[in-house]
Design an enzyme around this catalytic site. Structure first.
Site, short mmCIF file in Angstrom:
data_model
loop_
_atom_site.label_atom_id
_atom_site.label_comp_id
_atom_site.label_asym_id
_atom_site.label_seq_id
_atom_site.Cartn_x
_atom_site.Cartn_y
_atom_site.Cartn_z
N CYS A 190 -17.36 -19.96 27.26
CA CYS A 190 -17.56 -18.61 26.74
C CYS A 190 -18.42 -17.78 27.70
O CYS A 190 -18.13 -17.71 28.89
CB CYS A 190 -18.16 -18.69 25.33
N ASP A 207 -6.97 -18.84 21.60
CA ASP A 207 -8.33 -18.30 21.58
C ASP A 207 -8.29 -16.88 21.00
O ASP A 207 -7.60 -16.01 21.52
CB ASP A 207 -8.86 -18.28 23.01
N HIS A 231 -10.89 -21.35 20.80
CA HIS A 231 -11.96 -21.01 21.74
C HIS A 231 -12.95 -22.15 21.95
O HIS A 231 -13.33 -22.45 23.07
CB HIS A 231 -12.71 -19.77 21.22
#
Length: 420
Positions: free
Chosen positions: A235, A328, A362
């Site tokens: 991230c 994601d 994600h």
């Protein structure tokens, strides 16, 4: 008499468990249930139904689940299909050293709700210990200069390949991945950079000199093998990991899990230079049918279409492993990774590998971790959708974790012979 066995009873969380049932009547249908509580008392649970063989046995390595939280042959399905009783709860291990997760596996008769209550009698049960540290791994609290975090060292004299582990938008210090990586032979620094100890309570800028200090701290340690280190990041952490790889020559291998290839929201500062955030389109922030916010379209009109905002990844000296979840919902990770690899190819570079997983979300974590499709995040209201479908996400976690270790081993020390 029905007998439930699980081997091993105590193991690392990324090690598979062989679950079997014997002593059933031929073709008997049974329910297997798994449950555990995190350190805050939040309950996670799963269940699956199986039919015994003609000799009264169920073997999860061979037999297919008939239904429940997953279907098909999935030896570790009871673990990765666990769901939180309280919605929007992410399973995160905080105390990695002293207390393992305790997973209760129960063998039950198939049950039916009676007046709103679940009636199910247990035939047998076992309790498994799932650790994030192997025997002999040590943890060193790090508070040196500006650096805040935890250093995990494998048992033995070393020296060991060094890795910096970075998480993202939740802030604080996450240690579970670093401790697990150390259990496989890597000296790993879990590095906090906001929302922890005396670090800033909010992330307002990314000071790359702070991360440079972390690299230098790691390389100074007598048990760390130089001359370079690796980065494992996800991230916003992956955004920083990419920026580090471009600006810091000591970065030899960088793993980027679902990150952007541009400055997303907070300026990056390094030796007097300021790298400004990429413009985003807030009108593309969407809310799904469950009321969860999705950010993956916010850079459609800027970073996704105009490469002038992209990091100059071709300037990096090390190697890259991109890990992408194609479902994601937080970042358009596939597009960002494809842009980055296209830049490398255009520059004639072959220093990259791309692993792209359909159906993965994600939060790609170590193997057998339950999918977290959505959770609360500091300073974001409403809660964030991370995406992912349970079975393909679990497969992505298992495959990518092995590939991450191989990649780091290959580029940090080709002679490193740790068992994966």
């Amino acid at each position: 008499m029905a007998k439930l066995t699980a081997v091993p009873l105590s193991a690392l969380v990324d090690e598979p468990v062989h679950i079997r049932v014997t002593g059933l009547t031929p073709f008997q249908v049974v329910c297997l249930q798994a449950s555990m509580k995190d350190e805050k008392g939040n309950l996670f649970h799963s269940q699956a139904f199986y039919r015994a063989s003609e000799v009264g046995e169920v073997d999860l390595e061979r037999d297919s689940s008939l239904g429940g939280d997953y279907m098909g042959v999935h030896p570790m399905g009871l673990f990765w299909s666990m769901k939180p009783e309280k919605l929007l709860t992410r399973l995160v291990k905080r105390d990695v050293m002293n207390r393992p997760h305790k997973v209760h596996i129960k063998l039950c008769h198939p049950y039916f709700p009676v007046e709103g209550k679940v009636i199910s009698s247990s035939l047998d049960s076992v309790i498994l210990e799932r650790w994030y540290v192997a025997p002999g791994v040590t943890r060193i609290h790090v508070k040196e200069g500006r650096i805040r975090g935890a250093l995990f060292l494998p048992p033995g004299e070393g020296p060991f390949p060094g890795v910096i582990d970075l998480f993202g938008g939740a802030g604080g210090l996450f240690e579970f991945r670093a401790s697990l990586l150390a259990s496989h032979g890597f000296a790993t620094l879990a590095l906090a950079y906001w929302g922890y100890d005396d670090l800033p309570s909010r992330l307002e800028k990314v000071d790359l000199e702070y991360f440079e200090e972390g690299v230098e701290f790691l390389l100074r340690h007598p048990k760390v093998l130089g001359p370079g280190v690796g980065v494992l990041s996800v991230c916003i952490g992956a955004e920083i990991g990419l920026s580090m790889a471009i600006n810091l020559k000591q970065i030899t291998a960088t793993v980027l899990i679902n990150g952007p290839n541009f400055v997303s929201s907070n300026p990056h500062v390094y030796r007097g230079k300021v790298f400004q955030p990429t413009p985003c389109s807030e009108e593309f922030v969407t809310t799904n049918a469950l009321g969860l916010v999705e950010f993956y379209r916010t850079f459609e009109e800027t970073a996704d279409k105009d490469t002038k905002y992209c990091f100059p990844i071709e300037k990096a000296h090390g190697h890259f492993l991109f890990v992408v979840g194609e479902d994601d919902k937080n970042l358009n990770s596939k597009v960002h990774a494809e842009q980055a690899t296209a830049q490398l190819m255009k520059s004639g570079k072959k220093n990259w590998t791309l692993l792209s997983y359909p159906g993965a979300g994600h939060l790609i974590e170590p193997p057998y971790s339950p999918l977290c499709p959505a959770s609360r995040t500091p300073f974001v209201i409403p809660s964030i959708s991370w995406g992912g479908e349970v079975i393909p996400h679990a497969a992505a976690q298992e495959h990518s974790w092995k590939e991450i270790q191989k990649f780091l081993k290959q580029h940090l020390n080709p002679g490193f012979n740790s068992q994966l």
